[in-house]
Design an enzyme around this catalytic site. Structure first.
Site, mmCIF file in Angstrom:
data_model
loop_
_atom_site.group_PDB
_atom_site.id
_atom_site.type_symbol
_atom_site.label_atom_id
_atom_site.label_comp_id
_atom_site.label_asym_id
_atom_site.label_seq_id
_atom_site.Cartn_x
_atom_site.Cartn_y
_atom_site.Cartn_z
ATOM 1 N N GLY A 1 7.511 8.658 9.890
ATOM 2 C CA GLY A 1 7.319 10.058 10.218
ATOM 3 C C GLY A 1 5.787 9.962 10.882
ATOM 4 O O GLY A 1 5.470 9.138 11.378
ATOM 5 N N ARG A 2 5.125 11.084 10.548
ATOM 6 C CA ARG A 2 3.965 11.409 11.110
ATOM 7 C C ARG A 2 2.954 10.275 10.579
ATOM 8 O O ARG A 2 2.167 9.707 11.417
ATOM 9 C CB ARG A 2 3.242 12.925 10.760
ATOM 10 C CG ARG A 2 3.805 13.720 11.850
ATOM 11 C CD ARG A 2 2.953 15.101 11.365
ATOM 12 N NE ARG A 2 3.451 15.561 9.983
ATOM 13 C CZ ARG A 2 4.235 16.836 9.956
ATOM 14 N NH1 ARG A 2 4.133 17.433 10.966
ATOM 15 N NH2 ARG A 2 4.677 17.017 8.891
ATOM 16 N N ILE A 3 2.660 10.347 9.266
ATOM 17 C CA ILE A 3 2.044 9.214 8.682
ATOM 18 C C ILE A 3 2.389 8.084 8.937
ATOM 19 O O ILE A 3 1.269 6.950 9.464
ATOM 20 C CB ILE A 3 2.036 9.678 7.184
ATOM 21 C CG1 ILE A 3 1.291 10.818 6.997
ATOM 22 C CG2 ILE A 3 0.790 8.551 6.531
ATOM 23 C CD1 ILE A 3 1.200 11.619 5.343
ATOM 24 N N HIS B 1 -4.355 7.922 -6.193
ATOM 25 C CA HIS B 1 -3.924 9.148 -5.372
ATOM 26 C C HIS B 1 -4.766 9.703 -4.391
ATOM 27 O O HIS B 1 -5.126 10.899 -4.485
ATOM 28 C CB HIS B 1 -2.956 9.814 -5.915
ATOM 29 C CG HIS B 1 -1.892 10.548 -5.533
ATOM 30 N ND1 HIS B 1 -0.728 10.889 -5.899
ATOM 31 C CD2 HIS B 1 -1.793 11.010 -3.929
ATOM 32 C CE1 HIS B 1 -0.020 11.586 -4.970
ATOM 33 N NE2 HIS B 1 -0.798 11.583 -3.765
ATOM 34 N N ARG C 1 4.723 8.303 -2.429
ATOM 35 C CA ARG C 1 4.978 8.522 -3.927
ATOM 36 C C ARG C 1 5.504 7.485 -4.976
ATOM 37 O O ARG C 1 6.150 6.603 -4.496
ATOM 38 C CB ARG C 1 6.125 9.623 -3.839
ATOM 39 C CG ARG C 1 5.934 10.958 -3.420
ATOM 40 C CD ARG C 1 4.998 11.771 -4.250
ATOM 41 N NE ARG C 1 4.502 13.197 -3.666
ATOM 42 C CZ ARG C 1 3.324 13.363 -3.068
ATOM 43 N NH1 ARG C 1 2.574 12.440 -2.902
ATOM 44 N NH2 ARG C 1 3.361 14.622 -2.669
ATOM 45 N N ALA D 1 -5.424 9.314 -1.162
ATOM 46 C CA ALA D 1 -5.041 9.414 0.400
ATOM 47 C C ALA D 1 -5.572 10.431 1.157
ATOM 48 O O ALA D 1 -6.212 10.118 2.401
ATOM 49 C CB ALA D 1 -3.790 8.792 0.583
ATOM 50 N N GLU E 1 2.138 9.163 -13.163
ATOM 51 C CA GLU E 1 0.668 9.330 -12.579
ATOM 52 C C GLU E 1 -0.035 10.369 -13.497
ATOM 53 O O GLU E 1 0.275 11.489 -13.517
ATOM 54 C CB GLU E 1 0.756 9.786 -11.110
ATOM 55 C CG GLU E 1 -0.192 9.328 -10.154
ATOM 56 C CD GLU E 1 0.220 9.712 -8.905
ATOM 57 O OE1 GLU E 1 -0.111 10.630 -8.385
ATOM 58 O OE2 GLU E 1 0.930 8.631 -8.024
HETATM 59 C C1 DGY Z 1 0.504 15.031 -0.346
HETATM 60 O O1 DGY Z 1 -0.334 15.885 0.338
HETATM 61 O O2 DGY Z 1 1.331 14.964 -0.515
HETATM 62 C C2 DGY Z 1 -0.573 13.991 -0.996
HETATM 63 O O3 DGY Z 1 0.174 13.119 -1.616
HETATM 64 C C3 DGY Z 1 -1.733 14.394 -1.439
HETATM 65 O O4 DGY Z 1 -2.693 14.833 -0.494
#
Ligand code: DGY
Length: 331
Positions: free
Chosen positions: A156-158, A287, A239, A289, A268
């Protein structure tokens, strides 16, 4: 005339409260940790809008307690902490913050990949502990990146932002596994769509970047790690429950893969005695990112704009259940 009430479940960049307080009574949870469940429920009972984080479980029980609740805006792109069907059934609009964290998440993913491949954290810690005695011809041997193959599960985008960095930066061959073909990535990055198993067996670096749902939960299990090359690096910054954590630990301990980088875990955070903290060749970040100043500001602003739209009875700018247009609360 009473103003609507909005509860924000943690201190977030101030832009959110500034925007919201022009129209609503805003309460921000002051704790460093999330409110406990009973506190959260009591706050929700009085709220017209809830600005939540991925640490809050937004389920049917909470939505029923929130008799006045019109809109829940998650300051995250992922919404796996929210029961969307339950919210939709109750006419509660759900918003998220897509797009604005794409680049920071891609950067951190590549940072983890480099850290694992070049054993950055391990060598840094050894240097700090005074173990740097000489230049070691066989010390800290890692992996080259140039021209290698990366397999991205979820383009996807990321995923695409990660692929661009690795293709243009290190001339990597891009493999991807995805429900839908990505013609842009095939054209611009020479990406090749393959089966999950082919991706596992052919990739030097395997990156999990897909949504968490019942069909993706624990797809990275022991059998998946065993299909990977022994020199493979696994990265998950999406995730935690995409990987089965005990299987990943076992694979690393048995040397079945070279290393792993995790920005997300399951659970988590892991409890203090969790073996994840002692697993070899594993780089762990908590977590983070999307944790850049610019990104978190943008996320907070988007989350607040979703709430304002919801309270005004307008469609949310970033909606997960666009069929729900909340009843107007702002006068
Ligand atoms: C999200 O936005 O889903 C990330 O895991 C936290 O920024």
């Amino acid at each position: 005339m009473t103003r609507p009430r909005v509860f924000i479940t943690r201190k977030i960049p101030s832009v959110a409260a500034e925007l919201l307080s022009s129209q609503a009574e805003v309460e921000v949870w002051p704790g460093a940790l999330p409110p406990d469940r009973s506190t959260l429920l009591s706050k929700v009972a009085d709220a017209d809008g809830l600005l939540s984080l991925l640490t809050e479980k937004i389920d049917a029980e909470l939505l029923d307690v929130g008799k006045r609740l019109r809109v829940v805006s998650n300051m995250a792109v992922g919404v796996n902490n929210i029961d969307i069907a339950a919210a939709t059934a109750r006419g509660i609009a759900i918003g998220n913050t897509p797009g604005v964290l794409t680049e920071s998440t891609a950067d951190l993913t590549v940072a983890l990949l480099l850290a694992v491949a070049r054993r950055v954290v391990e060598s840094h810690l050894d240097a700090q502990r005074g173990l740097w005695k000489t230049w070691e011809p066989l010390g800290y041997l890692g992996l080259d990146l140039l021209g290698k193959t990366v397999g991205i599960v979820g383009l996807g985008r990321i995923g695409t932002a990660i692929a661009k960095r690795l293709h243009h930066g290190w001339e990597m061959k891009i493999l991807y596994a995805s429900r839908t073909p990505r013609p842009d990535a095939e054209r611009e990055l020479k990406g090749v769509r393959v089966s999950f198993d082919e991706l596992l067996t052919q990739s030097d670096f395997v990156i999990a970047m897909t949504d968490l749902n019942p069909s993706t939960q624990y797809v990275f299990d022991r059998s998946a790690f065993r299909k990977m090359k022994r020199s493979a690096v696994f990265i998950n910054s999406a995730r935690g429950p995409l990987h089965r954590q005990e299987d990943l630990i076992a694979a690393l301990e048995a040397g079945e893969i070279f290393g792993a980088g995790l920005d997300v875990t399951d659970p988590e955070p892991p409890p203090p005695d969790d073996p994840i903290y002692r697993t070899p060749r594993l780089v762990l970040t908590p977590h983070i990112a999307s944790a850049t100043i610019e990104t978190r500001n943008r996320m907070a602003e988007m989350a607040a704009r979703n709430i304002l739209a919801g309270l005004s009875g307008e469609p949310l700018p970033f909606s997960i259940n666009p069929d729900v247009v909340p009843r107007k609360t702002l006068q």
